[in-house]
Design an enzyme around this catalytic site. Structure first.
Site, PDB file in Angstrom:
ATOM      1  N   ASN A 104      55.324  38.125  42.484  1.00 30.22           N
ATOM      2  CA  ASN A 104      54.216  38.521  43.362  1.00 30.22           C
ATOM      3  C   ASN A 104      54.492  38.216  44.830  1.00 30.22           C
ATOM      4  OD1 ASN A 104      52.003  39.941  42.637  1.00 30.22           O
ATOM      5  ND2 ASN A 104      50.802  38.210  41.924  1.00 30.22           N
TER       6      ASN A 104
ATOM      7  N   THR B  52      44.211  30.697  44.133  1.00 32.05           N
ATOM      8  CA  THR B  52      44.630  31.793  43.255  1.00 32.05           C
ATOM      9  C   THR B  52      45.456  32.815  44.045  1.00 32.05           C
ATOM     10  OG1 THR B  52      42.788  33.313  43.661  1.00 32.05           O
ATOM     11  CG2 THR B  52      42.443  31.623  41.958  1.00 32.05           C
ATOM     12  N   GLU B  53      46.161  33.656  43.290  1.00 30.56           N
ATOM     13  CA  GLU B  53      46.971  34.712  43.921  1.00 30.56           C
ATOM     14  C   GLU B  53      46.120  35.704  44.689  1.00 30.56           C
ATOM     15  OE1 GLU B  53      49.706  36.307  40.654  1.00 30.56           O
ATOM     16  OE2 GLU B  53      48.676  34.571  39.857  1.00 30.56           O
ATOM     17  N   GLY B  54      44.880  35.839  44.276  1.00 30.25           N
ATOM     18  CA  GLY B  54      43.982  36.758  44.979  1.00 30.25           C
ATOM     19  C   GLY B  54      43.588  36.231  46.347  1.00 30.25           C
TER      20      GLY B  54
END
Lengths: 330, 257
Positions: A104, B52-54
């Site tokens: 990611n 978080t990745e968000g």
């Protein structure tokens, strides 16, 4: 010059997406550009390369299942609600679609490199893994010119055109997204060579967006087309507008799972709908208004402090003598 | 009072939460980690910080269950939210204490596969899962890695089909040689027990088995030759209160089943 870019979904996609384009595919696990996904399928665009960090609810799975995509550069693709990207799985096995896997943050860094206009960026991850071995297109090792140490770099990703969904846009193309800004949409969109197609829940006048420029993630000069598309991210969520449609994602996933069934889904929900409004009408007809009502978010999370940008007029200094005191020699 | 009626997934979540210390910065991936951190924040770790990745950075539990890492609930009264860049950059700066991930396969060195099974170079044989997502970045640079994974001989394997996320790779010293700033795997919690890693050999060993399980049962559900701690013990069952708090976090059983 700022021009009115408000147009229909059909016009936006036919005008600005060409076969063979590299497309930045916006959103993450939510804010997936589903209205645009359906229209790209309807117009039978072919040989697209997609770039994004992670994507959910099977939007990209549909795009691949409909035969639009030949190359995918990504960290994570899922329909989380059926626990697999079924059409992509089949497309990889049949060699219809090539995959280029990175982590990611490598994907984000690739998009940031594109945003910055530089050829690559160093990243800490990916080293020691099969992504590093199997994806030399995106990942390489270089010597840090300052320390002499080996490190991983990721190639810049730049789309020809970006497709994103946002809460609000104005007719000139200033795009607002709130709640973690765009996750990576601001980089993917700004790095796009030709520009951005945006669908938005609401269209407002530019005096509204300009009153709060900090909220703007894509400024109008990057925007090619603005499309008013309520429910444009359905079945994924749109912050402040609707939640995730878990049942519909599962329903769609059951079609994605089966190569023979998928064309029936596409016929009914994509080719059989003239535009996104027709898709939502079909939803209401099939699953009832109650289905949509169930997606209503819990609201009441508005900012409690209204900012005032303010400015100061330097004209007030006109005629004001220099400040001085006994230590300063005139 | 100990609960008598609970699922193994629920015990897995409660036990896993105890590996998080108060005040730690925890980077949680999608799935059960989101439930575990939600539980930790309202029980023993009220000063935990969630990343978080968000792009969510928050010091308080979200107002509802976050199903995704960019879930709207994570941004209601959050502390900061400016995208994947902000949280993942903190990993690269070495500021994340706990990298908390799941996966599809794990080997004895804690290497994780979340990409797919089969031989990637022969596409017709390869079954794709999701891919790395942020797990690779988290496990490379987080100070320690906490993994949660249902027990299954197809998941606890001799060699992962695709190495997505580094554990100790091929053994002692390799992470350091490759310049990884994070410490590597620390704990794995499954639906049958708790695993740790030998400091010298970097190999996984069984430290605890869940009530109702046994060393032999766990070994039968693990495809590599599992080492057993000489001090292996039975995990304490959850309390009734813990189970009730947990079910409140995921009332429909979306993640808990």
């Amino acid at each position: 010059m700022a021009v009115d870019k408000l147009m229909s979904l059909k016009e936006a996609v036919s005008k600005y997406i060409q076969d063979g384009d590299t497309v930045y595919y916006g959103g993450f696990q939510i804010m997936v550009p589903m209205a645009l996904t359906h229209e790209i399928i309807r117009q039978k665009k072919r040989n697209l390369t997609t770039i994004e960090s992670s994507t959910d609810v099977g939007g990209l799975d549909l795009l691949v299942g409909a035969g639009c995509v030949s190359e995918i550069h990504s960290a994570w693709i899922m329909n989380w609600y059926v626990k697999a990207p079924y059409a992509i799985r089949r497309a990889f096995q049949s060699k219809q679609t090539k995959r280029f896997d990175v982590s990611n943050f490598a994907a984000t860094s690739a998009l940031i490199a594109g945003f910055l206009g530089v050829p690559f960026l160093p990243v800490r991850g990916n080293i020691g893994t099969d992504m590093m071995k199997l994806n030399p297109t995106d990942l390489k090792m270089v010597k840090d010119p300052f320390t002499g140490e080996e490190m991983t770099v990721v190639r810049a990703w730049r789309a020809d055109v970006a497709v994103i969904h946002a809460q609000v846009a104005d007719r000139l193309g200033n795009v607002w997204s709130w709640g973690t800004r765009g996750v990576t949409d601001e980089f993917g969109a700004m790095g796009a060579k030709r520009g951005v197609i945006v669908t938005a829940e609401e269209i407002v006048e530019p005096d509204i967006t300009r009153s709060d420029p900090d909220r703007t993630v894509v400024p109008y000069f990057k925007t090619l087309a603005v499309v008013h598309a309520p429910w444009g991210a359905h079945p994924s969520a749109c912050r402040g507008y609707y939640g995730l449609d878990i049942r519909y994602s599962q329903y769609q996933g059951k079609y994605e799972r089966n190569a023979e069934l998928l064309p029936k889904f596409l016929d009914e929900w994509v080719y059989g709908c003239e535009d996104h409004k027709a898709y939502i009408d079909k939803y209401i007809q099939k699953f009832g208004q109650a289905g949509l009502d169930r997606l209503k978010p819990t609201l009441g999370y508005k900012p409690k402090y209204q900012v005032d940008y303010g400015f100061h007029d330097p004209a007030v200094w006109k005629g004001v003598p220099q400040y001085t005191d006994e230590y300063i020699k005139a | 009072m100990h609960a008598t009626n609970y699922k193994l997934t629920e015990l897995m979540v409660v036990r896993c939460a105890k590996e998080i210390n108060d005040s730690e910065v925890v980077f949680a991936g999608v799935g059960l980690p989101l439930v575990v951190v939600g539980f930790a924040m309202v029980t023993h770790a009220p000063n935990m910080i969630l990343f978080t990745e968000g792009g969510s950075i928050r010091a308080t539990a979200p107002p509802g269950l976050a199903i995704t890492v960019d879930d709207p609930a994570l941004f209601c009264n959050g502390d900061a939210s400016f995208g994947m860049l902000s949280t993942m950059a903190a990993l690269q700066r070495g500021e994340v204490d706990v990298a908390f991930i799941g996966g599809a396969q794990i080997d004895k060195y804690g290497n994780i596969n979340s990409t797919g099974v089969g031989d990637w170079s022969k596409p017709e044989s390869f079954t794709y899962f999701a891919g790395s997502g942020g797990a690779n970045d988290m496990a490379t640079s987080g100070k320690r890695v906490l993994a949660i994974m249902p027990q299954d001989p197809k998941k606890f394997v001799e060699k992962v089909d695709y190495l997505t996320t580094p554990g100790f790779l091929d053994g002692p010293g390799t992470r350091k040689k490759l310049g990884m700033i994070g410490g590597g795997p620390s704990v794995v919690v499954s639906t049958m027990g708790v695993y740790r890693f030998d400091e010298k050999t970097c190999e996984m060993y069984l430290a605890e088995y869940f009530p109702g399980q046994s060393v032999d049962k766990v070994k039968a559900n693990c495809s590599f030759d599992l080492k057993i701690s000489p001090n292996v013990k039975e995990t304490e069952p959850p309390t009734e209160e813990e189970i009730s708090v947990l079910r409140n976090i995921d009332p429909t059983g979306f993640y808990l089943g």
